[in-house]
Design a protein around this motif. Sequence first.
Motif, PDB file in Angstrom:
ATOM      1  N   GLY A 159      24.495   2.796 -49.273  1.00 54.43           N
ATOM      2  CA  GLY A 159      24.153   4.211 -49.172  1.00 54.43           C
ATOM      3  C   GLY A 159      22.675   4.487 -49.389  1.00 54.43           C
ATOM      4  O   GLY A 159      21.805   3.760 -48.908  1.00 54.43           O
ATOM      5  N   SER A 160      22.430   5.517 -50.168  1.00 54.02           N
ATOM      6  CA  SER A 160      21.066   5.999 -50.380  1.00 54.02           C
ATOM      7  C   SER A 160      20.140   4.931 -50.964  1.00 54.02           C
ATOM      8  O   SER A 160      18.981   4.811 -50.570  1.00 54.02           O
ATOM      9  CB  SER A 160      21.135   7.212 -51.315  1.00 54.02           C
ATOM     10  OG  SER A 160      19.951   7.327 -52.043  1.00 54.02           O
ATOM     11  N   GLY A 161      20.639   4.180 -51.910  1.00 60.36           N
ATOM     12  CA  GLY A 161      19.839   3.071 -52.440  1.00 60.36           C
ATOM     13  C   GLY A 161      18.847   3.454 -53.518  1.00 60.36           C
ATOM     14  O   GLY A 161      17.865   2.753 -53.734  1.00 60.36           O
ATOM     15  N   SER A 162      19.113   4.564 -54.222  1.00 63.15           N
ATOM     16  CA  SER A 162      18.154   4.922 -55.272  1.00 63.15           C
ATOM     17  C   SER A 162      18.160   3.889 -56.395  1.00 63.15           C
ATOM     18  O   SER A 162      17.112   3.594 -56.978  1.00 63.15           O
ATOM     19  CB  SER A 162      18.409   6.334 -55.808  1.00 63.15           C
ATOM     20  OG  SER A 162      19.642   6.423 -56.458  1.00 63.15           O
ATOM     21  N   ASN A 163      19.304   3.300 -56.686  1.00 66.21           N
ATOM     22  CA  ASN A 163      19.321   2.216 -57.683  1.00 66.21           C
ATOM     23  C   ASN A 163      18.552   0.999 -57.175  1.00 66.21           C
ATOM     24  O   ASN A 163      17.813   0.376 -57.938  1.00 66.21           O
ATOM     25  CB  ASN A 163      20.760   1.812 -58.021  1.00 66.21           C
ATOM     26  CG  ASN A 163      21.370   2.692 -59.081  1.00 66.21           C
ATOM     27  OD1 ASN A 163      21.056   2.567 -60.264  1.00 66.21           O
ATOM     28  ND2 ASN A 163      22.231   3.612 -58.666  1.00 66.21           N
ATOM     29  N   ALA A 164      18.739   0.671 -55.922  1.00 59.22           N
ATOM     30  CA  ALA A 164      18.022  -0.480 -55.356  1.00 59.22           C
ATOM     31  C   ALA A 164      16.513  -0.276 -55.488  1.00 59.22           C
ATOM     32  O   ALA A 164      15.775  -1.177 -55.891  1.00 59.22           O
ATOM     33  CB  ALA A 164      18.409  -0.664 -53.889  1.00 59.22           C
TER      34      ALA A 164
ATOM     35  N   GLY B 117      25.884   0.332 -55.338  1.00 59.08           N
ATOM     36  CA  GLY B 117      26.451   1.282 -54.385  1.00 59.08           C
ATOM     37  C   GLY B 117      26.875   0.570 -53.110  1.00 59.08           C
ATOM     38  O   GLY B 117      26.680   1.076 -52.004  1.00 59.08           O
TER      39      GLY B 117
ATOM     40  N   ILE C  33      27.508  -2.293 -60.263  1.00 55.81           N
ATOM     41  CA  ILE C  33      27.466  -1.146 -61.167  1.00 55.81           C
ATOM     42  C   ILE C  33      28.501  -0.138 -60.696  1.00 55.81           C
ATOM     43  O   ILE C  33      28.656   0.111 -59.495  1.00 55.81           O
ATOM     44  CB  ILE C  33      26.061  -0.512 -61.244  1.00 55.81           C
ATOM     45  CG1 ILE C  33      26.015   0.515 -62.369  1.00 55.81           C
ATOM     46  CG2 ILE C  33      25.637   0.098 -59.918  1.00 55.81           C
ATOM     47  CD1 ILE C  33      24.627   0.795 -62.877  1.00 55.81           C
ATOM     48  N   HIS C  34      29.251   0.401 -61.647  1.00 59.34           N
ATOM     49  CA  HIS C  34      30.280   1.382 -61.309  1.00 59.34           C
ATOM     50  C   HIS C  34      30.041   2.647 -62.140  1.00 59.34           C
ATOM     51  O   HIS C  34      29.801   2.548 -63.343  1.00 59.34           O
ATOM     52  CB  HIS C  34      31.668   0.808 -61.605  1.00 59.34           C
ATOM     53  CG  HIS C  34      32.765   1.705 -61.133  1.00 59.34           C
ATOM     54  ND1 HIS C  34      33.165   1.758 -59.812  1.00 59.34           N
ATOM     55  CD2 HIS C  34      33.496   2.631 -61.789  1.00 59.34           C
ATOM     56  CE1 HIS C  34      34.110   2.677 -59.686  1.00 59.34           C
ATOM     57  NE2 HIS C  34      34.334   3.209 -60.867  1.00 59.34           N
ATOM     58  N   PRO C  35      30.153   3.827 -61.505  1.00 58.85           N
ATOM     59  CA  PRO C  35      29.777   5.055 -62.211  1.00 58.85           C
ATOM     60  C   PRO C  35      30.897   5.665 -63.055  1.00 58.85           C
ATOM     61  O   PRO C  35      31.114   6.875 -63.026  1.00 58.85           O
ATOM     62  CB  PRO C  35      29.358   5.987 -61.072  1.00 58.85           C
ATOM     63  CG  PRO C  35      30.231   5.578 -59.938  1.00 58.85           C
ATOM     64  CD  PRO C  35      30.442   4.090 -60.073  1.00 58.85           C
TER      65      PRO C  35
ATOM     66  N   HIS D 254      23.486   8.929 -62.721  1.00 58.82           N
ATOM     67  CA  HIS D 254      22.360   8.251 -62.067  1.00 58.82           C
ATOM     68  C   HIS D 254      21.241   7.979 -63.068  1.00 58.82           C
ATOM     69  O   HIS D 254      20.635   6.906 -63.054  1.00 58.82           O
ATOM     70  CB  HIS D 254      21.831   9.087 -60.896  1.00 58.82           C
ATOM     71  CG  HIS D 254      22.321   8.613 -59.558  1.00 58.82           C
ATOM     72  ND1 HIS D 254      22.970   9.406 -58.660  1.00 58.82           N
ATOM     73  CD2 HIS D 254      22.251   7.391 -58.974  1.00 58.82           C
ATOM     74  CE1 HIS D 254      23.284   8.695 -57.575  1.00 58.82           C
ATOM     75  NE2 HIS D 254      22.860   7.473 -57.747  1.00 58.82           N
TER      76      HIS D 254
ATOM     77  N   GLU E 235      22.096   5.034 -64.980  1.00 58.27           N
ATOM     78  CA  GLU E 235      21.967   3.827 -64.149  1.00 58.27           C
ATOM     79  C   GLU E 235      20.507   3.387 -64.046  1.00 58.27           C
ATOM     80  O   GLU E 235      20.189   2.203 -64.213  1.00 58.27           O
ATOM     81  CB  GLU E 235      22.546   4.088 -62.753  1.00 58.27           C
ATOM     82  CG  GLU E 235      24.045   4.306 -62.794  1.00 58.27           C
ATOM     83  CD  GLU E 235      24.671   4.560 -61.431  1.00 58.27           C
ATOM     84  OE1 GLU E 235      25.846   4.220 -61.271  1.00 58.27           O
ATOM     85  OE2 GLU E 235      23.994   5.110 -60.534  1.00 58.27           O
TER      86      GLU E 235
HETATM   87  C1  GRF Z   1      25.801   4.828 -57.937  1.00 58.09           C
HETATM   88  O1  GRF Z   1      26.261   5.893 -58.710  1.00 58.09           O
HETATM   89  C2  GRF Z   1      26.590   3.596 -58.191  1.00 58.09           C
HETATM   90  O2  GRF Z   1      27.089   3.487 -59.476  1.00 58.09           O
HETATM   91  C3  GRF Z   1      27.742   3.795 -57.253  1.00 58.09           C
HETATM   92  O3  GRF Z   1      27.176   4.335 -56.101  1.00 58.09           O
HETATM   93  C4  GRF Z   1      26.029   5.072 -56.463  1.00 58.09           C
HETATM   94  C5  GRF Z   1      24.906   4.564 -55.613  1.00 58.09           C
HETATM   95  O4  GRF Z   1      23.812   5.414 -55.628  1.00 58.09           O
HETATM   96  N1  GRF Z   1      28.543   2.642 -57.141  1.00 58.09           N
HETATM   97  P1  GRF Z   1      22.477   4.951 -54.939  1.00 58.09           P
HETATM   98  O5  GRF Z   1      22.814   4.519 -53.510  1.00 58.09           O
HETATM   99  O6  GRF Z   1      21.911   3.809 -55.727  1.00 58.09           O
HETATM  100  O7  GRF Z   1      21.574   6.139 -54.928  1.00 58.09           O
END
Ligand code: GRF
Length: 187
Positions: free
Chosen positions: A10-15, A83, A103-105, A171, A174
Amino acid sequence: MKKIIIFASGSGSNAERIATYFRENEGIEVSLILSNNPKAGVLERAKRLQIPSIVFDRQAFYHSEIVLDIIKNQKPDLIVLAGFLWKFPENIIEKFPNKIVNIHPSLLPKYGGKGMYGSFVHQAVIENKESESGITIHYVNENYDEGAIIFQAKTTVLKNDTADSLAEKIHQLEYKHFPEVIASLLK
Ligand code: GRF
Protein backbone atom coordinates in the motif's frame (compact mmCIF):
# COMPACT_ATOMS: atom_id res chain seq x y z
CA MET A 1 26.63 -3.63 5.32
CA LYS A 2 23.53 -5.39 6.60
CA LYS A 3 20.60 -5.49 4.21
CA ILE A 4 16.88 -5.18 4.75
CA ILE A 5 14.37 -5.82 2.01
CA ILE A 6 10.79 -4.64 2.44
CA PHE A 7 7.53 -6.05 1.10
CA ALA A 8 4.60 -3.60 1.01
CA SER A 9 1.21 -3.51 -0.74
CA GLY A 10 0.00 0.00 0.00
CA SER A 11 1.02 3.52 0.87
CA GLY A 12 4.34 2.48 2.37
CA SER A 13 4.69 5.10 5.07
CA ASN A 14 6.31 2.49 7.33
CA ALA A 15 8.66 1.47 4.54
CA GLU A 16 9.72 5.09 4.09
CA ARG A 17 10.19 5.57 7.80
CA ILE A 18 12.39 2.46 8.01
CA ALA A 19 14.44 3.52 4.98
CA THR A 20 15.08 7.03 6.29
CA TYR A 21 15.83 5.78 9.81
CA PHE A 22 18.58 3.55 8.47
CA ARG A 23 20.04 6.27 6.24
CA GLU A 24 21.41 7.66 9.50
CA ASN A 25 22.92 4.29 10.37
CA GLU A 26 26.01 3.40 8.40
CA GLY A 27 25.85 -0.34 8.87
CA ILE A 28 22.30 -1.06 7.66
CA GLU A 29 20.43 -0.23 4.46
CA VAL A 30 17.13 -0.95 2.76
CA SER A 31 18.36 -2.46 -0.48
CA LEU A 32 15.09 -3.33 -2.21
CA ILE A 33 11.35 -2.74 -1.94
CA LEU A 34 9.00 -5.36 -3.39
CA SER A 35 5.29 -4.95 -4.03
CA ASN A 36 2.47 -7.09 -5.35
CA ASN A 37 0.55 -3.94 -6.28
CA PRO A 38 1.65 -1.91 -9.30
CA LYS A 39 -0.38 1.06 -8.00
CA ALA A 40 1.03 1.00 -4.47
CA GLY A 41 2.15 4.35 -3.09
CA VAL A 42 5.24 2.63 -1.77
CA LEU A 43 6.61 2.51 -5.34
CA GLU A 44 6.53 6.32 -5.63
CA ARG A 45 8.25 6.53 -2.28
CA ALA A 46 10.93 4.06 -3.40
CA LYS A 47 11.60 6.15 -6.49
CA ARG A 48 11.89 9.32 -4.42
CA LEU A 49 14.19 7.60 -1.94
CA GLN A 50 16.22 6.10 -4.80
CA ILE A 51 15.71 2.58 -3.55
CA PRO A 52 15.30 -0.10 -6.23
CA SER A 53 11.81 -1.61 -6.38
CA ILE A 54 10.22 -4.62 -8.03
CA VAL A 55 6.56 -5.41 -8.69
CA PHE A 56 5.62 -9.06 -8.90
CA ASP A 57 2.44 -11.01 -9.56
CA ARG A 58 0.86 -14.17 -8.14
CA GLN A 59 2.56 -16.39 -10.67
CA ALA A 60 6.01 -15.10 -9.70
CA PHE A 61 5.26 -15.36 -5.97
CA TYR A 62 3.30 -18.59 -5.60
CA HIS A 63 3.92 -20.67 -8.71
CA SER A 64 7.54 -20.09 -9.61
CA GLU A 65 10.83 -19.35 -7.91
CA ILE A 66 11.11 -15.85 -9.37
CA VAL A 67 10.49 -13.95 -6.13
CA LEU A 68 12.45 -16.51 -4.12
CA ASP A 69 15.43 -16.02 -6.43
CA ILE A 70 15.18 -12.23 -6.18
CA ILE A 71 15.30 -12.53 -2.40
CA LYS A 72 18.18 -15.01 -2.48
CA ASN A 73 20.19 -12.70 -4.74
CA GLN A 74 19.81 -9.88 -2.25
CA LYS A 75 21.15 -12.03 0.62
CA PRO A 76 19.04 -10.05 3.08
CA ASP A 77 19.73 -10.04 6.79
CA LEU A 78 16.07 -9.31 7.40
CA ILE A 79 12.87 -9.40 5.32
CA VAL A 80 10.36 -6.86 6.57
CA LEU A 81 6.65 -6.96 5.75
CA ALA A 82 5.20 -3.48 6.19
CA GLY A 83 1.56 -3.45 5.17
CA PHE A 84 2.02 -6.46 2.88
CA LEU A 85 -1.31 -8.16 2.24
CA TRP A 86 -0.50 -11.45 0.53
CA LYS A 87 0.20 -14.57 2.52
CA PHE A 88 3.88 -15.50 2.39
CA PRO A 89 4.43 -18.85 0.64
CA GLU A 90 5.80 -21.67 2.77
CA ASN A 91 8.68 -22.40 0.41
CA ILE A 92 10.05 -18.90 1.01
CA ILE A 93 9.38 -18.93 4.75
CA GLU A 94 11.26 -22.16 5.27
CA LYS A 95 14.35 -20.83 3.47
CA PHE A 96 14.59 -17.80 5.78
CA PRO A 97 13.94 -19.04 9.31
CA ASN A 98 13.56 -16.19 11.82
CA LYS A 99 14.39 -13.66 9.14
CA ILE A 100 10.90 -12.53 8.12
CA VAL A 101 9.04 -10.08 10.35
CA ASN A 102 5.63 -8.46 10.01
CA ILE A 103 3.92 -5.56 11.71
CA HIS A 104 0.25 -5.85 12.59
CA PRO A 105 -1.87 -2.91 13.80
CA SER A 106 -3.47 -4.62 16.81
CA LEU A 107 -2.49 -6.43 19.97
CA LEU A 108 -2.30 -9.95 18.56
CA PRO A 109 -3.74 -12.52 19.01
CA LYS A 110 -6.68 -10.13 19.06
CA TYR A 111 -7.87 -8.83 15.68
CA GLY A 112 -5.56 -10.93 13.53
CA GLY A 113 -6.12 -13.41 10.72
CA LYS A 114 -7.36 -13.30 7.16
CA GLY A 115 -9.26 -10.15 6.27
CA MET A 116 -8.04 -8.36 9.38
CA TYR A 117 -5.93 -5.58 7.95
CA GLY A 118 -5.88 -1.81 7.83
CA SER A 119 -9.12 -0.08 8.69
CA PHE A 120 -10.95 -3.41 9.21
CA VAL A 121 -8.85 -3.94 12.32
CA HIS A 122 -9.48 -0.46 13.72
CA GLN A 123 -13.20 -0.63 12.89
CA ALA A 124 -13.53 -3.90 14.80
CA VAL A 125 -11.61 -2.54 17.79
CA ILE A 126 -13.92 0.51 17.93
CA GLU A 127 -17.10 -1.55 17.48
CA ASN A 128 -16.08 -3.85 20.33
CA LYS A 129 -15.44 -0.86 22.57
CA GLU A 130 -11.93 -1.98 23.44
CA SER A 131 -10.16 0.28 25.90
CA GLU A 132 -6.76 -0.31 24.32
CA SER A 133 -5.17 -1.34 21.06
CA GLY A 134 -1.63 -1.28 19.74
CA ILE A 135 0.93 -2.84 17.46
CA THR A 136 2.51 -6.26 17.24
CA ILE A 137 5.79 -7.05 15.53
CA HIS A 138 6.14 -10.77 15.00
CA TYR A 139 7.95 -13.43 13.02
CA VAL A 140 6.11 -14.71 9.99
CA ASN A 141 5.03 -18.33 9.84
CA GLU A 142 2.65 -20.15 7.50
CA ASN A 143 -0.48 -18.77 9.19
CA TYR A 144 -1.65 -15.15 9.06
CA ASP A 145 -0.54 -13.19 12.11
CA GLU A 146 0.43 -16.22 14.19
CA GLY A 147 4.24 -16.26 14.33
CA ALA A 148 6.14 -15.68 17.57
CA ILE A 149 5.65 -12.20 18.97
CA ILE A 150 8.78 -10.04 19.18
CA PHE A 151 7.36 -6.77 20.45
CA GLN A 152 4.08 -5.07 21.35
CA ALA A 153 3.22 -1.48 22.25
CA LYS A 154 -0.16 -0.22 23.45
CA THR A 155 -2.26 2.88 23.06
CA THR A 156 -5.47 3.85 24.81
CA VAL A 157 -8.68 3.84 22.80
CA LEU A 158 -10.74 6.86 23.84
CA LYS A 159 -14.54 6.96 23.75
CA ASN A 160 -14.51 9.49 20.92
CA ASP A 161 -11.89 7.68 18.83
CA THR A 162 -12.89 6.65 15.31
CA ALA A 163 -11.24 4.03 13.09
CA ASP A 164 -9.35 6.92 11.44
CA SER A 165 -8.13 8.54 14.64
CA LEU A 166 -7.10 5.16 16.01
CA ALA A 167 -5.26 4.36 12.76
CA GLU A 168 -3.31 7.59 13.15
CA LYS A 169 -2.30 6.75 16.72
CA ILE A 170 -1.27 3.26 15.64
CA HIS A 171 0.80 4.65 12.79
CA GLN A 172 2.66 6.88 15.22
CA LEU A 173 3.46 3.83 17.38
CA GLU A 174 4.63 1.97 14.28
CA TYR A 175 6.92 4.80 13.15
CA LYS A 176 8.46 5.04 16.61
CA HIS A 177 9.03 1.38 17.31
CA PHE A 178 9.34 -0.57 14.07
CA PRO A 179 12.77 0.79 13.02
CA GLU A 180 14.12 0.36 16.56
CA VAL A 181 12.91 -3.23 16.79
CA ILE A 182 14.41 -3.97 13.36
CA ALA A 183 17.71 -2.45 14.51
CA SER A 184 17.70 -4.63 17.62
CA LEU A 185 17.10 -7.76 15.52
CA LEU A 186 20.10 -6.89 13.35
CA LYS A 187 22.54 -6.50 16.24
C1 GRF B 1 0.14 -0.38 8.93
O1 GRF B 1 -0.78 0.06 9.88
C2 GRF B 1 0.54 -1.79 9.17
O2 GRF B 1 0.53 -2.17 10.50
C3 GRF B 1 -0.55 -2.53 8.47
O3 GRF B 1 -0.78 -1.79 7.30
C4 GRF B 1 -0.47 -0.44 7.55
C5 GRF B 1 0.48 -0.02 6.48
O4 GRF B 1 0.61 1.36 6.40
N1 GRF B 1 -0.29 -3.90 8.36
P1 GRF B 1 1.71 1.98 5.46
O5 GRF B 1 1.51 1.37 4.07
O6 GRF B 1 3.06 1.63 6.01
O7 GRF B 1 1.46 3.45 5.43
